[in-house]
Design an enzyme around this catalytic site. Structure first.
Site, PDB file in Angstrom:
ATOM      1  N   PHE A  62       0.838  -1.211   0.000  1.00  0.00           N
ATOM      2  CA  PHE A  62       0.000   0.000   0.000  1.00  0.00           C
ATOM      3  C   PHE A  62       0.864   1.249   0.000  1.00  0.00           C
ATOM      4  CE2 PHE A  62       0.372   1.258   4.540  1.00  0.00           C
ATOM      5  CZ  PHE A  62       0.914   0.095   5.077  1.00  0.00           C
ATOM      6  N   ASP A  63       0.263   2.326  -0.545  1.00  0.00           N
ATOM      7  CA  ASP A  63       0.985   3.591  -0.533  1.00  0.00           C
ATOM      8  C   ASP A  63       0.139   4.686   0.095  1.00  0.00           C
ATOM      9  OD1 ASP A  63      -0.604   4.850  -2.625  1.00  0.00           O
ATOM     10  OD2 ASP A  63       0.398   3.454  -3.973  1.00  0.00           O
ATOM     11  N   PHE A  64       0.833   5.672   0.591  1.00  0.00           N
ATOM     12  CA  PHE A  64       0.184   6.831   1.210  1.00  0.00           C
ATOM     13  C   PHE A  64       1.180   7.973   1.152  1.00  0.00           C
ATOM     14  CE2 PHE A  64       2.835   6.698   4.967  1.00  0.00           C
ATOM     15  CZ  PHE A  64       3.217   5.360   5.021  1.00  0.00           C
TER      16      PHE A  64
END
Ligand code: NOJ
Length: 784
Positions: A280-282
């Site tokens: 996941f990315d943020f």
């Protein structure tokens, strides 16, 4: 620090003409998601688990998993208590845990890179990983793996280069891979950052605030072409994906006009499709719908655009629920894959706060001050010593047969404790209120790690000198008011040690390439008055121009010690007294004058449009490649560093040797021409190295490659291998450099794939990028 959200940017079309920037102009529009859905890759079991769990979650619960909540850590994401999914704890950073105590302040990445030592760097990563785990932190906000890469041949002024490894993409790639692999071995999830093209701090045109902070700041747009992106800035991230990083942080800058965290091209097409990233990315959130559709999976550190707004967007159909499921599965998969659901310490600290417990939303979090350091101080000392670069030596080092030394400069002294600069360590060099005092061991901002003590140079040197009956006099000041006492002491010293520094901090690019606190004047003053020779020790996070003092007659030795962390003084003593023979090499080029780099090399104005724009017109030629291409003589070239002994190279050869990729943890989907895999080894180069000097020591042997002449846009040479070996006097060993298909390939923009260009490749081997005595040519006429 997480910068506050400035504006909600919902503009989806880029403002730069697309012809200029191939392949960075695609966006998902309202309601449609055209990015990939994760399948977990090598984490397929964990993915199946995540998929099954997702089926049982309500919409609110799914949204909660993607959204920040208030908690004990630097940032926390929401959980699903009903199913014992606790939410994740996030904390900086790349040099050790920030905002907590009884942890180690490690040498920064930029410093450790100078060791050119794969084993040492992976060992550093494993130990840092365990410290995070010991505190119950699920996701480390690090390592910094190519954002910034350190576009430093063009911008030696960048304020955050010291947080990353090196501007050389090969060195950065190999160290990024090992660091992610090493850190995640503890079960921690790493977050490779900042994705991507984050090569400059925001431009600000407001007045300084009361604290000396900047105001009126705008993020820069990095304008880059496809080839430069693929060959220079992306490889380190590709390696972190290959090493199985569970998370990626997208950056604060724009890419060709679009915010990095809502760039469909950067996130969906390149990171998730092409590199096959399954985590996941943020990062820097500017919107709800645009961010979710263009690939951002989580919002941290607060709830601004996700949470309620994300729920509404799903309910309205602006974001398909399948995309929300993908976001959830991307978050849960690495969590299950790293076994954090079954076997992981619970959070036992809280973001720096002297109280022992804190109530958040009815839950009481205790701060147990768990000591996670074990014997890491010994290892940190080793890393710092192995990363100290000896730039000049008349023979004054190692120190022998002397009875009096003089020590000068505030940089040899104890620094103020943390609170002196506030918990973010945002000591501002120009600020009257929070000024850096004492020795510089780390830079400021997110890259800073907390130290429980600092072994200051004066402490370590005094103890060591006392053992051998050496007298130590000192004036730990830079201020000319103390020049009188300094002259008096220097005049009686057989060796004068001058400590100078350059403190760099997130949010501030540099205005000049000089030392802080008039370090140059201090060196010159001591040099004029010293009875014997002068040893200069530099603690700096980047370029320093040394021309007006380095050739003065009494400057006997110069050490570049980077940001060595808490063991600074002890590591230095090891080098000064010769207990450790210096073996580090510069992981960047030191130029002679500001004009060695292109003019206007940092964007400092707001631009005529909506935001400042930085054009990466130098393409692939950064750092030594810029100096090579333009035939500029550096002061010290990339890969340069002296030893107390000498080495000789012989027997250079290169042969075809096929070996299938053995170390990819997650496979990338990068396209390439030919049969063999992109990370398979095709050739191996070998060379013998002999210690021909009088003391034992280690040498870093380096392999550089030039593409066939037909590749006109390639810089003259590229690092393509390095190996470090410790040798007793007279001992010889062979160093091997495996060459993978990717190492021989260029990115073909037309065909959108990697391919080996046909023609004559030149390989040179030596001990720096400009000392390459042995050469071989290899004609390659196949794609493999
Ligand atoms: C923003 C910084 O760019 C990033 O490096 C850091 O991890 C977060 N703030 C949290 O401090």
């Amino acid at each position: 620090m997480w910068s506050p959200i400035k504006t909600a940017l919902l503009v989806l079309s880029p403002l730069i003409p697309s012809a200029l920037i191939p392949n960075f102009d695609k966006h998902s529009s309202n309601g449609t998601y055209d990015g990939p859905f994760t399948d977990g890759g090598v984490w397929s079991k964990a993915f199946e688990h995540a998929k099954e769990v997702t089926k049982h979650l309500s919409l609110e619960e799914k949204v909660n998993l993607t959204t920040a909540v208030t908690g004990p850590c630097q940032a926390n994401s929401g959980g699903v208590p009903r199913l014992d999914i606790p939410g994740l704890c996030f904390n900086d950073g790349p040099s050790g845990p920030r905002y907590t105590d009884f942890v180690t302040q490690w040498p920064s990445e930029f410093t450790a890179a100078a060791s050119f030592d794969r084993e040492l760097i992976e060992g550093r990563a494993r130990r840092i990983g365990k410290e995070f785990r010991g505190k119950g932190i699920n996701v480390e906000l690090g390592p910094v793996t190519g954002g910034p890469l350190g576009r430093s041949a063009v911008r030696p002024y960048a304020g955050r280069n010291w947080e990353a490894f090196t501007p050389d993409p090969y060195l950065s790639s190999t160290l990024s891979f090992l660091t992610v692999r090493g850190m995640q071995q503890s079960g921690l999830i790493t977050c490779a950052k900042h994705y991507i093209l984050y090569e400059q701090e925001p431009v600000c045109d407001g007045p300084l605030d009361d604290e000396g902070g900047r105001t009126g700041c705008e993020d820069i747009s990095s304008e880059v072409d496809d080839k430069t992106m693929k060959e220079l800035y992306l490889p380190s991230f590709a390696e972190t994906v290959r090493a199985g990083t569970g998370a990626v942080m997208c950056s604060y800058n724009k890419i060709n006009g679009t915010a990095a965290c809502e760039s469909n091209d950067a996130l969906n097409r390149v990171l998730k499709e092409e590199l096959g990233f399954r985590g996941f990315d943020f990062g820097a959130t500017h919107s709800t719908v645009a961010s979710a559709l263009n690939g951002m999976d989580m919002e941290l550190p607060g709830e601004y655009f996700y949470g309620q707004r994300l729920l509404q967007a799903i309910n309205k159909g602006s974001i398909p629920e399948s995309r929300l499921d993908d976001m959830v599965q991307r978050i849960l998969t690495p969590w299950y894959a790293s076994q954090q659901h079954t076997n992981y310490p619970r959070i036992n600290y809280q973001k720096y706060d002297l109280s022992d417990s804190k109530e958040v939303n009815g839950h009481v979090w205790t701060n147990e001050h768990v000591d996670v350091r074990k014997d890491n101080a010994i290892y940190a000392r080793k890393v710092a010593a192995e990363s100290t670069v000896l730039l000049k030596n008349s023979g004054v080092l190692p120190l022998r047969g002397i009875r009096r030394i003089g020590v000068f400069g505030t940089d040899a002294d104890y620094p103020s404790t943390l609170s002196g600069c506030g918990p973010d360590l945002f000591c501002l060099v120009g600020s009257k209120r929070r000024y850096w005092n004492g020795t510089v061991t780390i830079g400021g901002g997110s890259g800073a790690a907390y130290a429980d003590y600092i072994a200051a140079p004066i402490e370590a040197m005094s103890l060591r000198a006392r053992q051998s009956g050496i007298r130590v006099d000192h004036v730990l000041q830079n201020d000319p008011a103390h020049y009188g006492s300094m002259a008096w002491i220097a005049y009686q010293s057989e060796v004068c040690l001058v400590f100078v520094s350059l403190f760099l901090v997130e949010g501030w690019d540099r205005e000049h390439l000089r030392l802080d606190k008039k370090g140059e004047d201090l060196i010159k003053h001591v040099e004029k008055n010293c009875a014997g020779e002068v040893v200069v020790v530099m603690h700096a996070g980047g370029q320093v121009i040394v021309e007006d003092w380095i050739d003065l007659p009494k400057i006997g030795a110069v050490l570049f010690a980077g940001y060595p962390g808490q063991e600074t003084g002890n590591a230095l003593v090891d080098i000064l007294w010769g207990d450790v023979n210096p073996s580090a090499k510069l992981p960047f080029t030191m130029g002679k004058k500001a004009e060695d780099w292109p003019k206007n090399n940092i964007v400092r104005d707001m631009g005529k449009g909506h935001y400042p724009v930085s054009k990466f017109t130098e393409g692939l030629a950064i750092d030594y490649k810029w100096f090579d291409k333009h035939d500029i003589n550096p002061r010290f070239e990339f890969g340069y560093g002296l030893s107390y002994t000498n080495f000789e190279l012989s027997g250079f050869d290169i042969a075809e040797m096929y070996e299938k990729d053995q170390d990819s943890i997650q496979r990338t989907n990068e396209r390439f021409k030919g049969e063999r895999g992109l990370y398979d080894t095709l050739y191996v180069a070998r060379v013998n190295v002999t210690n021909v000097g009088k003391v034992a020591g280690a040498e870093v042997v380096q392999l550089y490659m030039s593409f066939p002449k037909s590749e006109k846009d390639q810089p003259p040479k590229h690092l393509r291998g390095y190996g470090k070996k410790y040798l007793e006097v007279g001992q010889t060993t062979t160093i091997s450099f495996p060459l993978r298909k990717k190492d021989l390939s260029i990115w073909d923009v037309k065909q959108q794939l990697w391919k080996i260009p046909h023609g004559t490749f030149t390989f040179r081997v030596g001990t720096s990028s400009r000392s390459l005595p042995l050469k071989l040519e290899v004609d390659i006429q196949t794609y493999y």
